[in-house]
Design an enzyme around this catalytic site. Structure first.
Site, PDB file in Angstrom:
ATOM      1  N   ASP A  93      -0.247   5.004   1.038  1.00 47.47           N
ATOM      2  CA  ASP A  93      -0.480   5.872   2.191  1.00 47.47           C
ATOM      3  C   ASP A  93      -0.422   5.075   3.486  1.00 47.47           C
ATOM      4  O   ASP A  93      -1.105   4.056   3.628  1.00 47.47           O
ATOM      5  CB  ASP A  93      -1.838   6.570   2.070  1.00 47.47           C
ATOM      6  CG  ASP A  93      -1.864   7.561   0.919  1.00 47.47           C
ATOM      7  OD1 ASP A  93      -1.014   8.463   0.904  1.00 47.47           O
ATOM      8  OD2 ASP A  93      -2.725   7.418   0.027  1.00 47.47           O
TER       9      ASP A  93
ATOM     10  N   ASP B 131      -1.195  -0.954   6.091  1.00 51.59           N
ATOM     11  CA  ASP B 131      -1.345  -0.358   7.422  1.00 51.59           C
ATOM     12  C   ASP B 131      -2.751  -0.517   7.964  1.00 51.59           C
ATOM     13  O   ASP B 131      -3.037  -0.041   9.058  1.00 51.59           O
ATOM     14  CB  ASP B 131      -0.984   1.131   7.376  1.00 51.59           C
ATOM     15  CG  ASP B 131      -2.010   1.947   6.611  1.00 51.59           C
ATOM     16  OD1 ASP B 131      -2.314   1.594   5.439  1.00 51.59           O
ATOM     17  OD2 ASP B 131      -2.536   2.929   7.165  1.00 51.59           O
TER      18      ASP B 131
ATOM     19  N   ASP C   4       0.854  -1.173   0.000  1.00 50.34           N
ATOM     20  CA  ASP C   4       0.000   0.000   0.000  1.00 50.34           C
ATOM     21  C   ASP C   4       0.901   1.237   0.000  1.00 50.34           C
ATOM     22  O   ASP C   4       2.090   1.157   0.321  1.00 50.34           O
ATOM     23  CB  ASP C   4      -0.894  -0.024   1.244  1.00 50.34           C
ATOM     24  CG  ASP C   4      -1.943   1.063   1.217  1.00 50.34           C
ATOM     25  OD1 ASP C   4      -2.455   1.384   0.126  1.00 50.34           O
ATOM     26  OD2 ASP C   4      -2.240   1.623   2.290  1.00 50.34           O
TER      27      ASP C   4
END
Length: 259
Positions: free
Chosen positions: A15, A209, A13
Site C-alpha cells: 500500500d 512510503d 511495501d
C-alpha cells in the site's frame, strides 16, 4: 550512497508503493514484471494481517499486478514464524481474520481460549468488546501478549479505522503488559522475509512510503532503503526523522531501471 554491494534482492511495501486505494500506482506493473523476468528474489510486504497470501495474490491480479503467492510476505506470516521458533506446536487465543488464523494453523498451532500460551492480536474489521475482555483476562492469567503490527489506524474508503496498535494500547492499559510486535518496523519481519527467499541484507533493498515503518525497518535490517512519495510521507517530512533513506524517489516507476 556509500559503497554497497549491488542490489540482488528486493523487498517492497504494498500500500502506497504498488497500489493506492485499490488502484495500481503507475510503474508498479512494470516494476513487478521486470523483477519476475530478472529472476531476482523479491517479496511484496504488508503489515495488514487480514488476508492470506492467496487472497492478496488474487486481489493484486485483479488490479493487473501478477505477484506469485510465494512472493507475498505478511505480518501474519512473520508472527507465525516467530511463534514457531519460540514455542513450536503451542496454543493461542487469536483476535484476527483468516490471514492470521491460517498462518497459525499452518505451523501447527492450536487456537483456543483455554490456557493459551499466547494472546495474538491482529487486524480485523470486527473488534468486539467480548473478545478484548477475554484477551485481557487471559493475559492477566499468564498468556504472553503478541501483536502482528503496531499500526494504530488503517485505511478505508470512509476514512481511518482503529487498527491493531490502537486496540493493543487498550489491552495494555487494562493489563499493564506490553505486547511484542512482529511486523514493521520490527526488523524481524524483514529478516524472516529475507531468509524465506534466501537473500542477504547486504545485497537487498527495501522500498516503502513510510519513514517510521518501512524505512526504519529496512535500515535496522541492514538494507538499502528507498522512500517513494506516493504514500504517506511527504518530501518536507523526511528531515523530521533522525535517520534517512538511502534515496528518495517520486514513485516505484523511478526504480524499474535499477533491477
Amino acid at each position: 550512497m556509500a559503497d554497497r554491494k549491488p542490489i540482488e534482492s528486493w523487498l517492497t511495501d504494498m500500500d502506497g508503493v504498488l497500489i493506492h486505494e485499490g488502484v495500481p500506482i503507475p510503474g508498479a506493473d512494470a516494476f513487478i514484471k521486470k523483477l519476475r523476468e530478472s529472476g531476482r528474489p523479491f517479496l511484496v510486504l504488508t503489515n495488514n494481517s487480514i488476508y492470506t497470501p492467496r487472497d492478496l495474490h488474487a486481489r493484486l491480479r485483479r488490479m493487473g499486478l501478477e505477484v506469485p503467492i510465494e512472493n507475498i510476505w505478511t505480518s501474519a506470516l512473520a508472527t507465525a514464524k516467530f511463534l514457531d521458533d519460540q514455542r513450536p506446536n503451542g496454543s493461542a487465543y487469536v483476535i484476527g481474520e483468516a490471514g492470521l488464523t491460517t498462518a497459525l494453523h499452518d505451523i501447527g498451532y492450536i487456537l483456543t481460549d483455554h490456557e493459551p500460551d499466547y494472546v495474538v492480536l491482529g487486524e480485523t474489521r470486527t473488534y468486539s468488546f467480548e473478545a478484548m475482555t477475554k484477551a485481557v483476562r487471559l493475559i492477566n492469567d499468564g498468556a504472553r501478549f503478541i501483536c502482528t503490527n503496531p499500526d494504530e489506524t488503517g485505511p478505508s474508503t470512509e476514512g481511518p479505522l482503529p487498527a491493531t496498535g490502537a486496540v493493543a494500547a487498550l489491552i495494555t492499559k487494562a493489563t499493564g503488559k506490553q505486547p511484542y510486535f512482529a511486523g514493521k518496523p520490527n526488523p524481524l519481519m524483514m529478516r524472516t522475509g529475507l531468509n524465506t527467499i534466501g537473500a542477504h541484507s547486504e545485497s537487498s533493498a527495501m522500498i516503502g512510503d513510510r519513514m517510521d515503518t518501512d524505512v526504519l525497518a529496512g535500515i535496522e535490517a541492514g538494507m538499502q532503503t528507498f522512500l517513494v512519495l506516493t504514500g504517506l510521507t511527504r518530501t518536507e517530512q523526511v528531515e523530521n526523522w533522525p535517520y534517512r533513506p538511502s534515496k528518495v524517489v517520486d514513485s516505484i516507476a523511478d526504480l524499474v531501471d535499477l533491477i
